[in-house]
Design a protein around this motif. Sequence first.
Motif, mmCIF file in Angstrom:
data_model
loop_
_atom_site.group_PDB
_atom_site.id
_atom_site.type_symbol
_atom_site.label_atom_id
_atom_site.label_comp_id
_atom_site.label_asym_id
_atom_site.label_seq_id
_atom_site.Cartn_x
_atom_site.Cartn_y
_atom_site.Cartn_z
ATOM 1 N N GLN A 188 -1.546 9.136 -4.625
ATOM 2 C CA GLN A 188 -2.887 8.734 -5.067
ATOM 3 C C GLN A 188 -2.859 8.220 -6.497
ATOM 4 O O GLN A 188 -3.485 7.207 -6.818
ATOM 5 C CB GLN A 188 -3.850 9.908 -4.949
ATOM 6 C CG GLN A 188 -4.230 10.262 -3.517
ATOM 7 C CD GLN A 188 -5.210 11.425 -3.452
ATOM 8 O OE1 GLN A 188 -5.949 11.669 -4.397
ATOM 9 N NE2 GLN A 188 -5.223 12.128 -2.339
ATOM 10 N N LYS A 189 -2.106 8.905 -7.366
ATOM 11 C CA LYS A 189 -2.003 8.465 -8.768
ATOM 12 C C LYS A 189 -1.400 7.068 -8.869
ATOM 13 O O LYS A 189 -1.774 6.276 -9.737
ATOM 14 C CB LYS A 189 -1.120 9.442 -9.560
ATOM 15 C CG LYS A 189 -1.748 10.796 -9.813
ATOM 16 C CD LYS A 189 -0.756 11.667 -10.593
ATOM 17 C CE LYS A 189 -1.228 13.104 -10.696
ATOM 18 N NZ LYS A 189 -0.216 13.964 -11.363
ATOM 19 N N LYS A 190 -0.447 6.775 -7.987
ATOM 20 C CA LYS A 190 0.259 5.500 -8.055
ATOM 21 C C LYS A 190 -0.376 4.417 -7.188
ATOM 22 O O LYS A 190 0.162 3.312 -7.085
ATOM 23 C CB LYS A 190 1.725 5.700 -7.645
ATOM 24 C CG LYS A 190 2.500 6.579 -8.622
ATOM 25 C CD LYS A 190 3.964 6.663 -8.263
ATOM 26 C CE LYS A 190 4.743 7.436 -9.324
ATOM 27 N NZ LYS A 190 6.184 7.498 -9.042
ATOM 28 N N GLY A 191 -1.506 4.756 -6.567
ATOM 29 C CA GLY A 191 -2.201 3.774 -5.735
ATOM 30 C C GLY A 191 -1.488 3.443 -4.442
ATOM 31 O O GLY A 191 -1.657 2.354 -3.887
ATOM 32 N N ILE A 192 -0.695 4.389 -3.952
ATOM 33 C CA ILE A 192 0.012 4.189 -2.683
ATOM 34 C C ILE A 192 -0.852 4.745 -1.553
ATOM 35 O O ILE A 192 -1.304 5.888 -1.612
ATOM 36 C CB ILE A 192 1.376 4.914 -2.706
ATOM 37 C CG1 ILE A 192 2.239 4.372 -3.836
ATOM 38 C CG2 ILE A 192 2.090 4.769 -1.365
ATOM 39 C CD1 ILE A 192 3.477 5.207 -4.118
ATOM 40 N N SER A 193 -1.074 3.947 -0.538
ATOM 41 C CA SER A 193 -1.945 4.378 0.561
ATOM 42 C C SER A 193 -1.427 3.852 1.892
ATOM 43 O O SER A 193 -0.450 3.102 1.940
ATOM 44 C CB SER A 193 -3.380 3.892 0.324
ATOM 45 O OG SER A 193 -3.409 2.475 0.247
ATOM 46 N N VAL A 194 -2.095 4.262 2.958
ATOM 47 C CA VAL A 194 -1.725 3.846 4.313
ATOM 48 C C VAL A 194 -2.935 3.181 4.958
ATOM 49 O O VAL A 194 -4.053 3.701 4.868
ATOM 50 C CB VAL A 194 -1.274 5.060 5.164
ATOM 51 C CG1 VAL A 194 -0.961 4.631 6.588
ATOM 52 C CG2 VAL A 194 -0.073 5.746 4.532
ATOM 53 N N GLU A 195 -2.722 2.053 5.591
ATOM 54 C CA GLU A 195 -3.821 1.342 6.260
ATOM 55 C C GLU A 195 -4.299 2.130 7.478
ATOM 56 O O GLU A 195 -3.496 2.645 8.247
ATOM 57 C CB GLU A 195 -3.354 -0.041 6.693
ATOM 58 C CG GLU A 195 -3.005 -0.967 5.548
ATOM 59 C CD GLU A 195 -2.449 -2.290 6.040
ATOM 60 O OE1 GLU A 195 -2.487 -2.539 7.273
ATOM 61 O OE2 GLU A 195 -1.967 -3.065 5.202
ATOM 62 N N GLY A 251 3.107 11.267 7.463
ATOM 63 C CA GLY A 251 4.419 10.678 7.734
ATOM 64 C C GLY A 251 4.518 9.252 7.220
ATOM 65 O O GLY A 251 5.510 8.860 6.600
ATOM 66 N N LEU A 252 3.481 8.474 7.465
ATOM 67 C CA LEU A 252 3.460 7.087 6.996
ATOM 68 C C LEU A 252 3.376 7.015 5.478
ATOM 69 O O LEU A 252 3.974 6.132 4.853
ATOM 70 C CB LEU A 252 2.281 6.341 7.624
ATOM 71 C CG LEU A 252 2.373 6.092 9.139
ATOM 72 C CD1 LEU A 252 1.049 5.565 9.671
ATOM 73 C CD2 LEU A 252 3.495 5.110 9.449
ATOM 74 N N LEU A 253 2.635 7.952 4.882
ATOM 75 C CA LEU A 253 2.506 7.970 3.423
ATOM 76 C C LEU A 253 3.860 8.262 2.768
ATOM 77 O O LEU A 253 4.204 7.668 1.740
ATOM 78 C CB LEU A 253 1.479 9.019 3.001
ATOM 79 C CG LEU A 253 1.111 9.039 1.508
ATOM 80 C CD1 LEU A 253 0.420 7.737 1.117
ATOM 81 C CD2 LEU A 253 0.224 10.233 1.188
ATOM 82 N N VAL A 254 4.631 9.165 3.365
ATOM 83 C CA VAL A 254 5.962 9.463 2.833
ATOM 84 C C VAL A 254 6.830 8.208 2.889
ATOM 85 O O VAL A 254 7.580 7.907 1.952
ATOM 86 C CB VAL A 254 6.622 10.626 3.597
ATOM 87 C CG1 VAL A 254 8.083 10.788 3.172
ATOM 88 C CG2 VAL A 254 5.872 11.919 3.348
ATOM 89 N N GLN A 255 6.730 7.464 3.977
ATOM 90 C CA GLN A 255 7.486 6.209 4.089
ATOM 91 C C GLN A 255 7.129 5.258 2.946
ATOM 92 O O GLN A 255 8.013 4.677 2.301
ATOM 93 C CB GLN A 255 7.189 5.522 5.420
ATOM 94 C CG GLN A 255 7.797 6.213 6.619
ATOM 95 C CD GLN A 255 7.543 5.427 7.890
ATOM 96 O OE1 GLN A 255 7.496 4.200 7.887
ATOM 97 N NE2 GLN A 255 7.351 6.126 8.991
ATOM 98 N N GLU A 256 5.823 5.086 2.706
ATOM 99 C CA GLU A 256 5.372 4.177 1.653
ATOM 100 C C GLU A 256 5.791 4.690 0.272
ATOM 101 O O GLU A 256 6.160 3.917 -0.612
ATOM 102 C CB GLU A 256 3.849 4.015 1.712
ATOM 103 C CG GLU A 256 3.339 3.306 2.954
ATOM 104 C CD GLU A 256 3.886 1.894 3.064
ATOM 105 O OE1 GLU A 256 3.949 1.195 2.025
ATOM 106 O OE2 GLU A 256 4.251 1.483 4.182
ATOM 107 N N TYR A 257 5.730 6.010 0.102
ATOM 108 C CA TYR A 257 6.121 6.614 -1.170
ATOM 109 C C TYR A 257 7.614 6.412 -1.414
ATOM 110 O O TYR A 257 8.043 6.077 -2.530
ATOM 111 C CB TYR A 257 5.770 8.106 -1.153
ATOM 112 C CG TYR A 257 5.968 8.791 -2.482
ATOM 113 C CD1 TYR A 257 5.014 8.686 -3.481
ATOM 114 C CD2 TYR A 257 7.124 9.531 -2.740
ATOM 115 C CE1 TYR A 257 5.193 9.313 -4.713
ATOM 116 C CE2 TYR A 257 7.313 10.157 -3.962
ATOM 117 C CZ TYR A 257 6.345 10.042 -4.942
ATOM 118 O OH TYR A 257 6.523 10.649 -6.158
ATOM 119 N N GLU A 258 8.405 6.625 -0.359
ATOM 120 C CA GLU A 258 9.848 6.370 -0.437
ATOM 121 C C GLU A 258 10.124 4.935 -0.867
ATOM 122 O O GLU A 258 10.931 4.673 -1.769
ATOM 123 C CB GLU A 258 10.492 6.575 0.939
ATOM 124 C CG GLU A 258 10.840 7.985 1.307
ATOM 125 C CD GLU A 258 11.597 8.003 2.627
ATOM 126 O OE1 GLU A 258 11.212 7.252 3.552
ATOM 127 O OE2 GLU A 258 12.564 8.755 2.738
#
Length: 326
Positions: A104-111, A153-160
């Motif tokens: 959330q801090k880094k603006g990473i999200s999942v559609e 699970g998808l958020l971890v992928q995007e974070y990775e």
Amino acid sequence: MIQINKKMISVTLILILLIGALAGCSNAGGAAKVDENVVAKVNGKEIDYDSFKKNFSIIEKRYNEWYTENIWSQEINGKTVLEIVKGQVLDKLVTEELINQEAQKKGISVEDAKIEEAYNGFKERLEQDEELKKFYEENNLDESFVKDQIKMGLLVQEYEKALFDEHGLNDKEKLDELTKDYVVQVSAKHILVKDEELAKEIINKIKAGGDFTELAKENSKDPSVKDNNGDLGYFPRGAMVKQFEEAAFSMNVGEISDPVKTDYGYHIIKLEGKKTIDDLKKEVSEEELELEKQKAEAMIKQEEFIKEIEKLKSEGNIEKFEENLK
């Protein structure tokens, strides 16, 4: 239980590898009593018992299928398997919340569309498996829960992906350079004893000029010593218990370790050799070399990911209330 694609398997494995990384971040004695429905707090955000119970039910089903229900009362190092697994599930939830907050801090999200697509695929599979469908219904693993699991699970992928981009690990040239010198195998000798003081005495004898092989034959409790005189030869990552591997792969050739404690006792390790991907070029086929390279790339990324989670842990305020894990 909830599968999105092959990548999700790697995400699950990474999270499992992180289990235990948050050990020690438990509620301090003397603190005010927390609500019995709260099992942890991560930077002030509560994780409730219902979430824990649902996650645990999935792991419980797997363990019952793999090992039968008799597994839960068995003890490992003074704890029952039930206590250990409950702690692992709690650690998984804490790790996920750390990732969620940092994303959330880094603006990473999942559609939302991706979540819906994965959920619809899961629903189709669930309709084809009556036993699994019944399990989900009985444990109240409803649409909201499943979508939350998929989203995580998808958020971890995007974070990775963002993390690896930041460190250049999605750049083929940089990854090739890192992989070339990555140590994939080491050769070591070891002596295994039950007592730490004895291990220290043996180390002193070796440093004073004592013969490692002779000391191994005289003292080692490893059953294989009668055949190999303590020489383990070359072995890859993942072949030895964690503490032994971490010590061996961090040593320099010719170095003697301090006593390394594992469930088997205390090990004295002497590093005999190292092999990198470049070294393997002369020993294996192109196909085998490519497979080793892929494994090395995955390990490099995994190590960076774990380092990041350790950083989040050390900087965060984590409280665990294991007394509420009914």
